[in-house]
Design a protein around this motif. Sequence first.
Motif, mmCIF file in Angstrom:
data_model
loop_
_atom_site.group_PDB
_atom_site.id
_atom_site.type_symbol
_atom_site.label_atom_id
_atom_site.label_comp_id
_atom_site.label_asym_id
_atom_site.label_seq_id
_atom_site.Cartn_x
_atom_site.Cartn_y
_atom_site.Cartn_z
ATOM 1 N N GLY A 59 23.790 7.440 20.220
ATOM 2 C CA GLY A 59 24.156 8.795 19.828
ATOM 3 C C GLY A 59 25.637 9.095 19.830
ATOM 4 N N GLY A 60 26.463 8.117 20.163
ATOM 5 C CA GLY A 60 27.895 8.329 20.094
ATOM 6 C C GLY A 60 28.364 8.475 18.661
ATOM 7 N N THR A 61 29.260 9.430 18.404
ATOM 8 C CA THR A 61 29.688 9.711 17.041
ATOM 9 C C THR A 61 31.186 9.499 16.870
ATOM 10 N N SER A 62 31.575 9.221 15.643
ATOM 11 C CA SER A 62 32.979 9.121 15.285
ATOM 12 C C SER A 62 33.144 9.627 13.856
ATOM 13 N N TYR A 63 34.343 10.160 13.549
ATOM 14 C CA TYR A 63 34.584 10.789 12.263
ATOM 15 C C TYR A 63 35.963 10.413 11.736
ATOM 16 N N ALA A 64 36.054 10.340 10.422
ATOM 17 C CA ALA A 64 37.355 10.227 9.787
ATOM 18 C C ALA A 64 38.126 11.523 10.022
ATOM 19 N N ASP A 65 39.430 11.439 10.152
ATOM 20 C CA ASP A 65 40.244 12.627 10.411
ATOM 21 C C ASP A 65 40.047 13.697 9.336
ATOM 22 N N SER A 66 39.814 13.268 8.114
ATOM 23 C CA SER A 66 39.710 14.201 6.993
ATOM 24 C C SER A 66 38.475 15.089 7.063
ATOM 25 N N VAL A 67 37.490 14.723 7.888
ATOM 26 C CA VAL A 67 36.251 15.506 7.943
ATOM 27 C C VAL A 67 35.975 16.069 9.329
ATOM 28 N N LYS A 68 36.799 15.753 10.302
ATOM 29 C CA LYS A 68 36.581 16.259 11.669
ATOM 30 C C LYS A 68 36.547 17.776 11.667
ATOM 31 N N GLY A 69 35.557 18.312 12.373
ATOM 32 C CA GLY A 69 35.408 19.754 12.460
ATOM 33 C C GLY A 69 34.644 20.363 11.308
ATOM 34 N N ARG A 70 34.390 19.574 10.262
ATOM 35 C CA ARG A 70 33.646 20.091 9.096
ATOM 36 C C ARG A 70 32.309 19.393 8.915
ATOM 37 N N PHE A 71 32.269 18.107 9.220
ATOM 38 C CA PHE A 71 31.051 17.307 9.031
ATOM 39 C C PHE A 71 30.444 16.967 10.390
ATOM 40 N N THR A 72 29.115 16.867 10.415
ATOM 41 C CA THR A 72 28.406 16.466 11.628
ATOM 42 C C THR A 72 27.355 15.422 11.274
ATOM 43 N N ILE A 73 27.421 14.281 11.950
ATOM 44 C CA ILE A 73 26.420 13.235 11.750
ATOM 45 C C ILE A 73 25.441 13.263 12.910
ATOM 46 N N SER A 74 24.180 13.020 12.603
ATOM 47 C CA SER A 74 23.155 12.969 13.647
ATOM 48 C C SER A 74 22.070 11.991 13.211
ATOM 49 N N ARG A 75 21.272 11.570 14.180
ATOM 50 C CA ARG A 75 20.173 10.665 13.852
ATOM 51 C C ARG A 75 18.934 11.055 14.649
ATOM 52 N N ASP A 76 17.807 10.821 14.025
ATOM 53 C CA ASP A 76 16.510 11.039 14.667
ATOM 54 C C ASP A 76 15.819 9.681 14.686
ATOM 55 N N ASN A 77 15.878 9.001 15.819
ATOM 56 C CA ASN A 77 15.315 7.653 15.889
ATOM 57 C C ASN A 77 13.802 7.642 15.715
ATOM 58 N N ALA A 78 13.134 8.709 16.105
ATOM 59 C CA ALA A 78 11.686 8.777 15.940
ATOM 60 C C ALA A 78 11.310 8.767 14.462
ATOM 61 N N LYS A 79 12.168 9.344 13.643
ATOM 62 C CA LYS A 79 11.930 9.397 12.201
ATOM 63 C C LYS A 79 12.731 8.341 11.452
ATOM 64 N N SER A 80 13.570 7.587 12.174
ATOM 65 C CA SER A 80 14.454 6.596 11.535
ATOM 66 C C SER A 80 15.243 7.236 10.401
ATOM 67 N N THR A 81 15.819 8.387 10.696
ATOM 68 C CA THR A 81 16.549 9.148 9.691
ATOM 69 C C THR A 81 17.915 9.560 10.246
ATOM 70 N N VAL A 82 18.910 9.495 9.402
ATOM 71 C CA VAL A 82 20.243 9.947 9.775
ATOM 72 C C VAL A 82 20.669 11.048 8.804
ATOM 73 N N TYR A 83 21.401 12.011 9.321
ATOM 74 C CA TYR A 83 21.798 13.183 8.548
ATOM 75 C C TYR A 83 23.324 13.321 8.549
ATOM 76 N N LEU A 84 23.825 13.948 7.511
ATOM 77 C CA LEU A 84 25.230 14.321 7.461
ATOM 78 C C LEU A 84 25.300 15.774 7.009
ATOM 79 N N GLN A 85 25.602 16.651 7.949
ATOM 80 C CA GLN A 85 25.789 18.067 7.644
ATOM 81 C C GLN A 85 27.245 18.256 7.242
ATOM 82 N N MET A 86 27.456 18.741 6.021
ATOM 83 C CA MET A 86 28.805 18.912 5.500
ATOM 84 C C MET A 86 29.082 20.391 5.253
ATOM 85 N N ASN A 87 30.048 20.932 5.964
ATOM 86 C CA ASN A 87 30.438 22.334 5.825
ATOM 87 C C ASN A 87 31.866 22.433 5.296
#
Length: 126
Positions: A59-87
């Motif tokens: 669950g550790g996350t890292s971001y490019a400087d250009s998207v920090k504070g705007r994008f959020t990555i997450s994963r649901d291992n039970a569903k084997s799905t990863v998301y990218l919320q972009m604001n």
Amino acid sequence: QVHLVESGGGLVQPGGSLTLSCAASGNGVNIYTMAWYRQTTGTGTERERELVAAVTQGGGTSYADSVKGRFTISRDNAKSTVYLQMNSLRPEDTAVYYCNAGFAKLGYPPDSHDYWGQGTQVTVSS
């Protein structure tokens, strides 16, 4: 073998939001770091793709400087799905976004053994 399928791309106005999803399947998929890359040119190689965000198995996350504070990555291992919320999307976020399974790390190019989805287009324009 790991199979990745992205969804959620589209056209959005500057300042808007989108959420990308990546459904993963295959043996041991949850052991990989999951990441989102993007590419603005249609003819570039996989090594030329820009790492946007990554989330490790733990669950550790890292971001490019250009998207920090705007994008959020997450994963649901039970569903084997990863998301990218972009604001707060900007025109310069326009690109094809690719889901990746491997061992993505900021500052390093993707490995030739990584797995990739087919990509989904994100266009930010008024």
